[in-house]
Design a protein around this motif. Structure first.
Motif, short mmCIF file in Angstrom:
data_model
loop_
_atom_site.label_atom_id
_atom_site.label_comp_id
_atom_site.label_asym_id
_atom_site.label_seq_id
_atom_site.Cartn_x
_atom_site.Cartn_y
_atom_site.Cartn_z
N GLY A 219 0.80 -1.22 0.00
CA GLY A 219 0.00 0.00 0.00
C GLY A 219 0.83 1.26 0.00
N THR B 195 1.70 -1.63 4.62
CA THR B 195 1.49 -0.20 4.42
C THR B 195 2.45 0.61 5.28
OG1 THR B 195 -0.13 1.62 4.52
CG2 THR B 195 -0.30 -0.08 6.22
N TYR C 288 -3.10 3.90 7.86
CA TYR C 288 -2.52 3.31 6.66
C TYR C 288 -2.62 4.30 5.50
CZ TYR C 288 -7.44 2.07 5.95
OH TYR C 288 -8.80 2.12 5.82
#
Length: 184
Positions: A9, A75, A82
């Motif tokens: 992420g 992440t 996040y």
């Protein structure tokens, strides 16, 4: 053999989070799992930010989630949560995209002040998406990850031990032999 989707992420191409996931990909593949890496940053911004459910990249990501037995989600932590690109993708997936999936949430950050980001920001979203089993998450400080020019990653010893433990839990939840047992 399980199919594992390894989802980064991070919006950065030089991300420690991304390098950590690729490091874990190698460990999981060595255990016989099929590992499919996906970096959210490679999905076109117009698809993510325009909530284009019909964009080919969003359709492909949805299919990857559907076919995975387990998902490792990594992440970086920004402002105690996040990443926004990860949130944008999760918002475009079907409501129950994680139903029956084993999920390992990972986070990296610059300070221990962000250590609860997994439990208070990411875990509730993963639960709401129907994750079958969310194993204990793992947070590590950026300083414990050293990225090398050749693409490899060195994890500080204490952090590496903790990482091995959570990875073992994930592998066990997938129904495979834990890494520690296989190494011993």
């Amino acid at each position: 053999m399980a199919t594992v989707l390894s989802l980064s992420g991070s919006p950065s191409t030089s991300s420690r989070t991304g390098k950590l996931l690729r490091h874990l990909d190698t460990l999981l593949a060595a255990q016989g799992h099929e590992v499919i890496p996906l970096d959210v940053r490679t999905i076109p911004a117009e698809a993510l930010l325009g909530a284009d459910f019909r964009h080919p990249a969003i359709i492909k990501a949805t299919e990857l989630f559907a076919h995975a037995d387990g998902i490792v989600i990594g992440t970086p932590v920004y402002k105690a949560a996040y990443s926004g690109v990860l949130k944008a993708l999760l918002d475009l997936l079907p409501q129950y995209a994680l139903t029956g999936k084993t999920v390992l949430p990972l986070a990296t950050g610059g300070t221990t002040a962000h250590i609860l980001a997994i439990d208070y920001a990411l875990r509730p979203v993963l639960s709401s998406m129907g994750a079958g089993h969310i194993v204990q998450g793992w947070f590590t400080l950026d300083k414990d990850l050293t990225a090398h020019e050749d693409g490899t990653l060195t994890v500080a010893p204490a952090a590496g031990e903790a990482l091995t433990q959570v990875l073992d839990q994930f592998v066990s939840a997938l129904g495979r032999t834990p890494l520690l047992a296989a190494a011993g």
